[in-house]
Scaffold this active site. Structure first.
Site, PDB file in Angstrom:
ATOM      1  N   PHE A   1     -11.988 -43.075  11.614  1.00  0.00           N
ATOM      2  CA  PHE A   1     -11.567 -44.402  11.749  1.00  0.00           C
ATOM      3  C   PHE A   1     -12.814 -45.110  12.791  1.00  0.00           C
ATOM      4  O   PHE A   1     -12.944 -46.227  12.658  1.00  0.00           O
ATOM      5  CB  PHE A   1     -10.270 -44.578  12.528  1.00  0.00           C
ATOM      6  CG  PHE A   1      -9.687 -45.977  12.116  1.00  0.00           C
ATOM      7  CD1 PHE A   1      -9.284 -46.541  10.908  1.00  0.00           C
ATOM      8  CD2 PHE A   1      -9.571 -46.800  13.240  1.00  0.00           C
ATOM      9  CE1 PHE A   1      -8.819 -47.918  11.188  1.00  0.00           C
ATOM     10  CE2 PHE A   1      -9.064 -47.903  13.350  1.00  0.00           C
ATOM     11  CZ  PHE A   1      -8.701 -48.571  11.956  1.00  0.00           C
TER      12      PHE A   1
ATOM     13  N   VAL B   1     -14.875 -36.609   7.793  1.00  0.00           N
ATOM     14  CA  VAL B   1     -14.079 -35.615   6.893  1.00  0.00           C
ATOM     15  C   VAL B   1     -12.371 -36.337   7.177  1.00  0.00           C
ATOM     16  O   VAL B   1     -11.923 -36.181   8.043  1.00  0.00           O
ATOM     17  CB  VAL B   1     -14.193 -34.065   7.358  1.00  0.00           C
ATOM     18  CG1 VAL B   1     -13.352 -33.226   6.280  1.00  0.00           C
ATOM     19  CG2 VAL B   1     -15.539 -33.662   7.350  1.00  0.00           C
TER      20      VAL B   1
ATOM     21  N   ILE C   1      -8.910 -35.404   5.176  1.00  0.00           N
ATOM     22  CA  ILE C   1      -8.140 -34.507   4.356  1.00  0.00           C
ATOM     23  C   ILE C   1      -6.732 -34.976   4.024  1.00  0.00           C
ATOM     24  O   ILE C   1      -6.246 -35.248   4.872  1.00  0.00           O
ATOM     25  CB  ILE C   1      -8.240 -32.995   4.602  1.00  0.00           C
ATOM     26  CG1 ILE C   1      -9.628 -32.440   4.851  1.00  0.00           C
ATOM     27  CG2 ILE C   1      -7.231 -32.183   4.057  1.00  0.00           C
ATOM     28  CD1 ILE C   1      -9.707 -31.026   5.896  1.00  0.00           C
TER      29      ILE C   1
ATOM     30  N   GLU D   1       0.607 -34.862   4.096  1.00  0.00           N
ATOM     31  CA  GLU D   1       1.879 -35.189   3.595  1.00  0.00           C
ATOM     32  C   GLU D   1       2.136 -36.871   3.407  1.00  0.00           C
ATOM     33  O   GLU D   1       3.171 -37.373   3.008  1.00  0.00           O
ATOM     34  CB  GLU D   1       2.882 -34.435   4.034  1.00  0.00           C
ATOM     35  CG  GLU D   1       2.676 -33.040   3.741  1.00  0.00           C
ATOM     36  CD  GLU D   1       3.582 -32.011   4.108  1.00  0.00           C
ATOM     37  OE1 GLU D   1       4.874 -32.640   4.736  1.00  0.00           O
ATOM     38  OE2 GLU D   1       3.573 -30.978   4.415  1.00  0.00           O
TER      39      GLU D   1
ATOM     40  N   HIS E   1      -1.190 -41.829   5.669  1.00  0.00           N
ATOM     41  CA  HIS E   1      -2.332 -41.930   6.746  1.00  0.00           C
ATOM     42  C   HIS E   1      -3.464 -41.749   6.097  1.00  0.00           C
ATOM     43  O   HIS E   1      -4.498 -42.835   6.428  1.00  0.00           O
ATOM     44  CB  HIS E   1      -2.127 -41.038   7.899  1.00  0.00           C
ATOM     45  CG  HIS E   1      -2.888 -41.326   9.155  1.00  0.00           C
ATOM     46  ND1 HIS E   1      -2.961 -42.260   9.976  1.00  0.00           N
ATOM     47  CD2 HIS E   1      -4.144 -40.552   9.288  1.00  0.00           C
ATOM     48  CE1 HIS E   1      -3.777 -42.214  10.870  1.00  0.00           C
ATOM     49  NE2 HIS E   1      -4.765 -41.084  10.456  1.00  0.00           N
TER      50      HIS E   1
END
Length: 154
Positions: free
Chosen positions: A57, A81, A83, A86, A89
């Site tokens: 960010f 990176v 990833i 759940e 975000h």
């Protein structure tokens, strides 16, 4: 008819790498790959600036800081990176980082390559960092240099 094509050479090119630190070993592999590629393609160490930021960010605001610093870069490689987890975000960060990098490239008429891994899981991220496959840092640097050379020809 004239055809223009860039060559991936770092000779006489001033390049920056902005690399996120989050997801450390994978992010480090991207930055290392980009750095080594710059040197392998004839770049001089004093013509390469590497800036590490906490996460992906923070890449766009750091790019803007570099672009307004008075130093004339020929290209910049953005490494990070992301990833998927759940929550949503990941989606918000990936969308914003991608959009802002593209906007800055257009605003400053400068090649800024998107070497930010956006992966569904850690195994997929590793595959894009050169441990089990290609390295987006390497390909991002090659693309940045090719585009910088092309821009000089246009």
């Amino acid at each position: 008819m004239k055809t223009f094509k860039g060559v991936a050479s770092a000779k006489d090119m001033r390049v920056a790498i902005v690399g996120a630190c989050f997801n450390g070993p994978i992010a480090d592999a991207l930055v290392s790959g980009a750095q080594q590629t710059f040197l392998d393609l004839g770049g001089a160490e004093d013509m390469l600036t590497v800036v590490r930021v906490p996460g992906s960010f923070e890449i766009p605001c750091t790019l803007k800081k570099l672009l307004t610093s008075g130093v004339k870069y020929d290209a910049i490689v953005a490494c990070g990176v992301l990833i998927k987890g759940e929550t949503t975000h990941y989606d918000h960060i990936a969308d914003q980082v991608s959009a802002r990098i593209s906007e800055l490239s257009l605003e400053f008429n400068l090649p800024i390559t998107f070497s930010v891994i956006t992966a569904p899981c850690i195994d997929s991220a590793w595959q894009r960092a050169g441990i089990k496959g290609s390295n987006l840092g390497i390909s991002g640097m090659k693309t940045a240099l090719e585009m910088a050379d092309l821009f000089k020809k246009l």
